[in-house]
Scaffold this motif. Structure first.
Motif, PDB file in Angstrom:
ATOM      1  N   VAL A 241     -52.074 -28.796  -2.800  1.00 32.50           N
ATOM      2  CA  VAL A 241     -53.266 -27.965  -2.949  1.00 32.50           C
ATOM      3  C   VAL A 241     -54.458 -28.765  -2.437  1.00 32.50           C
ATOM      4  CG1 VAL A 241     -54.797 -26.789  -4.569  1.00 32.50           C
ATOM      5  CG2 VAL A 241     -52.314 -26.702  -4.914  1.00 32.50           C
ATOM      6  N   VAL A 242     -55.145 -28.210  -1.434  1.00 32.00           N
ATOM      7  CA  VAL A 242     -56.349 -28.824  -0.879  1.00 32.00           C
ATOM      8  C   VAL A 242     -57.518 -27.910  -1.218  1.00 32.00           C
ATOM      9  CG1 VAL A 242     -57.437 -29.801   1.177  1.00 32.00           C
ATOM     10  CG2 VAL A 242     -54.940 -29.718   1.014  1.00 32.00           C
ATOM     11  N   TRP A 243     -58.553 -28.483  -1.831  1.00 32.46           N
ATOM     12  CA  TRP A 243     -59.625 -27.635  -2.372  1.00 32.46           C
ATOM     13  C   TRP A 243     -61.003 -28.142  -1.941  1.00 32.46           C
ATOM     14  CZ3 TRP A 243     -57.764 -23.497  -5.104  1.00 32.46           C
ATOM     15  CH2 TRP A 243     -58.722 -22.606  -5.628  1.00 32.46           C
ATOM     16  N   GLY A 244     -61.751 -27.269  -1.282  1.00 33.82           N
ATOM     17  CA  GLY A 244     -63.161 -27.530  -1.020  1.00 33.82           C
ATOM     18  C   GLY A 244     -63.946 -27.331  -2.298  1.00 33.82           C
ATOM     19  N   MET A 245     -64.504 -28.407  -2.834  1.00 29.78           N
ATOM     20  CA  MET A 245     -65.062 -28.375  -4.193  1.00 29.78           C
ATOM     21  C   MET A 245     -66.406 -27.653  -4.279  1.00 29.78           C
ATOM     22  SD  MET A 245     -62.707 -29.784  -5.966  1.00 29.78           S
ATOM     23  CE  MET A 245     -63.424 -30.310  -7.523  1.00 29.78           C
ATOM     24  N   ARG A 246     -66.996 -27.278  -3.140  1.00 27.10           N
ATOM     25  CA  ARG A 246     -68.237 -26.510  -3.161  1.00 27.10           C
ATOM     26  C   ARG A 246     -67.992 -24.999  -3.110  1.00 27.10           C
ATOM     27  NH1 ARG A 246     -72.148 -29.949   1.027  1.00 27.10           N
ATOM     28  NH2 ARG A 246     -72.311 -31.834  -0.254  1.00 27.10           N
ATOM     29  N   ASP A 247     -66.770 -24.599  -3.318  1.00 29.15           N
ATOM     30  CA  ASP A 247     -66.421 -23.173  -3.289  1.00 29.15           C
ATOM     31  C   ASP A 247     -67.202 -22.439  -4.378  1.00 29.15           C
ATOM     32  OD1 ASP A 247     -65.177 -20.659  -3.228  1.00 29.15           O
ATOM     33  OD2 ASP A 247     -63.243 -21.538  -2.704  1.00 29.15           O
ATOM     34  N   LYS A 248     -68.010 -21.449  -3.971  1.00 32.10           N
ATOM     35  CA  LYS A 248     -68.814 -20.688  -4.930  1.00 32.10           C
ATOM     36  C   LYS A 248     -68.135 -19.400  -5.372  1.00 32.10           C
ATOM     37  CE  LYS A 248     -73.193 -22.484  -3.169  1.00 32.10           C
ATOM     38  NZ  LYS A 248     -74.513 -22.155  -2.550  1.00 32.10           N
ATOM     39  N   ALA A 249     -67.056 -19.017  -4.705  1.00 28.58           N
ATOM     40  CA  ALA A 249     -66.332 -17.812  -5.081  1.00 28.58           C
ATOM     41  C   ALA A 249     -65.146 -18.131  -5.979  1.00 28.58           C
ATOM     42  CB  ALA A 249     -65.855 -17.071  -3.827  1.00 28.58           C
ATOM     43  N   LEU A 250     -64.436 -19.192  -5.638  1.00 30.57           N
ATOM     44  CA  LEU A 250     -63.271 -19.641  -6.410  1.00 30.57           C
ATOM     45  C   LEU A 250     -63.575 -21.042  -6.900  1.00 30.57           C
ATOM     46  CD1 LEU A 250     -60.598 -18.290  -3.919  1.00 30.57           C
ATOM     47  CD2 LEU A 250     -61.232 -17.283  -6.123  1.00 30.57           C
ATOM     48  N   LEU A 251     -64.026 -21.127  -8.136  1.00 28.92           N
ATOM     49  CA  LEU A 251     -64.595 -22.360  -8.656  1.00 28.92           C
ATOM     50  C   LEU A 251     -63.511 -23.424  -8.855  1.00 28.92           C
ATOM     51  CD1 LEU A 251     -67.042 -20.775 -11.272  1.00 28.92           C
ATOM     52  CD2 LEU A 251     -67.409 -21.205  -8.824  1.00 28.92           C
ATOM     53  N   PRO A 252     -63.893 -24.695  -8.810  1.00 28.11           N
ATOM     54  CA  PRO A 252     -62.903 -25.775  -8.948  1.00 28.11           C
ATOM     55  C   PRO A 252     -62.100 -25.731 -10.242  1.00 28.11           C
ATOM     56  CG  PRO A 252     -64.936 -26.641  -8.021  1.00 28.11           C
ATOM     57  CD  PRO A 252     -65.229 -25.214  -8.433  1.00 28.11           C
ATOM     58  N   HIS A 275     -65.578 -22.871   0.538  1.00 33.45           N
ATOM     59  CA  HIS A 275     -64.429 -21.969   0.554  1.00 33.45           C
ATOM     60  C   HIS A 275     -63.720 -21.926   1.898  1.00 33.45           C
ATOM     61  CE1 HIS A 275     -61.891 -18.637  -0.597  1.00 33.45           C
ATOM     62  NE2 HIS A 275     -62.274 -17.978   0.480  1.00 33.45           N
ATOM     63  N   PHE A 276     -64.476 -21.985   2.996  1.00 31.66           N
ATOM     64  CA  PHE A 276     -63.865 -21.844   4.321  1.00 31.66           C
ATOM     65  C   PHE A 276     -63.477 -23.200   4.898  1.00 31.66           C
ATOM     66  CE2 PHE A 276     -66.315 -17.965   3.661  1.00 31.66           C
ATOM     67  CZ  PHE A 276     -65.328 -17.016   3.905  1.00 31.66           C
ATOM     68  N   LYS A 281     -64.035 -27.930   7.811  1.00 32.11           N
ATOM     69  CA  LYS A 281     -63.633 -29.340   7.935  1.00 32.11           C
ATOM     70  C   LYS A 281     -62.120 -29.401   8.158  1.00 32.11           C
ATOM     71  CE  LYS A 281     -67.408 -31.521   5.396  1.00 32.11           C
ATOM     72  NZ  LYS A 281     -67.935 -32.166   6.604  1.00 32.11           N
ATOM     73  N   PRO A 282     -61.663 -29.007   9.338  1.00 30.88           N
ATOM     74  CA  PRO A 282     -60.209 -28.930   9.563  1.00 30.88           C
ATOM     75  C   PRO A 282     -59.482 -30.251   9.395  1.00 30.88           C
ATOM     76  CG  PRO A 282     -61.443 -28.646  11.621  1.00 30.88           C
ATOM     77  CD  PRO A 282     -62.435 -28.566  10.507  1.00 30.88           C
ATOM     78  N   ALA A 283     -60.127 -31.350   9.728  1.00 30.42           N
ATOM     79  CA  ALA A 283     -59.453 -32.641   9.579  1.00 30.42           C
ATOM     80  C   ALA A 283     -59.155 -32.947   8.117  1.00 30.42           C
ATOM     81  CB  ALA A 283     -60.301 -33.755  10.193  1.00 30.42           C
ATOM     82  N   ALA A 284     -59.982 -32.426   7.208  1.00 36.86           N
ATOM     83  CA  ALA A 284     -59.768 -32.653   5.783  1.00 36.86           C
ATOM     84  C   ALA A 284     -58.566 -31.877   5.259  1.00 36.86           C
ATOM     85  CB  ALA A 284     -61.018 -32.268   4.995  1.00 36.86           C
ATOM     86  N   VAL A 285     -58.091 -30.897   6.032  1.00 34.32           N
ATOM     87  CA  VAL A 285     -56.843 -30.199   5.714  1.00 34.32           C
ATOM     88  C   VAL A 285     -55.677 -30.811   6.474  1.00 34.32           C
ATOM     89  CG1 VAL A 285     -55.636 -27.980   5.751  1.00 34.32           C
ATOM     90  CG2 VAL A 285     -58.098 -28.056   5.245  1.00 34.32           C
TER      91      VAL A 285
END
Length: 299
Positions: A241-252, A275-276, A281-285
């Motif tokens: 699971v890779v998570w962008g922690m600034r996601d405002k729709a799906l919270l951490p 969220h996107f 940041k494709p390299a972070a995935v």
């Protein structure tokens, strides 16, 4: 070079499928979410095509794929059936499933099915169904952040977007989540062209209208349904699971409790993305994805 094919599936829909990378490489099947298409993965292709076979369909209702207009055609079982019909069509017997947003919802459901061909699961900013529904009832912040789902389910939402214009909807969709300068003028034009094709936007919204998830009003007092009070089936395949922690729709908070629902779990948190994440940041995935695949070859 990305190749495109329209593939008729046994489920009765034809999907527009993009492929890139090595035809003889390990198969990675990518599922995008709303409001996107196969182009969600545009930044990952150059980072992965040297080694892997990248399969990136437009899911039903999106992009260049068929667009059924009945919300009942977007039930979870039909979306998962599309995935495995595509797997059948391509003759895959060992693949890694990668899902973002709604694509992640389909991926969670597919992994719970236990098909032996699905060997590894990768989730990018897409909540586990048990954790998500529970949080919509118990967490006020997640419930507030998810009220857009109720708006999207309104039968007049298409007309409201047409009245405001596609440019404004584009800004409202992405401004809360990402710097708009990260989206090139050509990419913006591609989004608007996809959304404005006849029938496509209604089909995209039907993912929300056909979904079983319950989004209570902000102040409602809703009891936990019985299925959330019983043990939930475990995900048994290795899962990243890779998570962008600034996601405002799906919270951490969607990461909380995953370790009790997944037998073999790796979580990578990306602090400076939202969220996107796949194209922000494709390299972070790509980097943790490569490491995960290296660690689970033959799993």
């Amino acid at each position: 070079m990305t190749r495109f094919t329209r593939l008729p599936l046994s489920t009765g829909v034809t999907l527009n499928v993009a492929e890139a990378g090595r035809a003889d490489g390990p198969a990675l099947l990518f599922l995008h979410g709303f409001p996107e298409s196969h182009r969600t993965w545009r930044g990952l292709v150059p980072l992965l095509e040297d080694r892997y076979r990248l399969i990136m369909p437009d899911q039903r209702g999106f992009g260049g794929s068929d667009t059924p207009q009945d919300p009942a055609d977007y039930s979870t079982d039909k979306l998962v059936a599309d995935l495995f019909a595509l797997v059948d069509h391509l003759g895959l017997d060992d693949f890694t499933l990668v899902g973002h947003d709604w694509g992640g919802a389909v991926s969670w459901a597919a992994a719970l099915r236990g098909d032996p061909r699905l060997k590894r699961l990768v989730i990018v900013n897409a909540p586990h169904p048990f954790v998500f529904q529970k949080s919509l009832i118990e967490d006020a912040d997640q419930r507030a952040a998810s009220q857009y789902i109720t708006a999207f389910r309104d039968p007049g939402f298409e007309q409201a977007v047409e009245a405001m214009g596609w440019d404004k909807f584009f800004s409202k969709s992405f401004t809360p989540h990402v710097d708009l300068t990260a989206i090139s003028p050509q990419e913006k034009a591609d989004y608007l062209a996809e959304w404005s094709k006849p029938g496509v936007f209604t089909a995209m919204l039907n993912w929300y209208r056909g979904a079983p998830v319950t989004v209570p009003p902000r102040e409602a007092d809703v009891p936990l349904p019985a299925y959330l009070q019983r043990p939930f089936p475990a995900i048994t395949v290795p899962t990243l699971v890779v998570w962008g922690m600034r996601d405002k729709a799906l919270l951490p908070l969607q990461l909380d409790g995953l370790d009790s629902l997944i037998d073999d779990l790796t979580i990578v948190r990306v602090p400076d993305a939202g969220h996107f994440l796949p194209w922000e940041k494709p390299a972070a995935v790509a980097a943790p994805l490569r490491s995960f695949l290296d660690a689970h070859q033959g799993s």
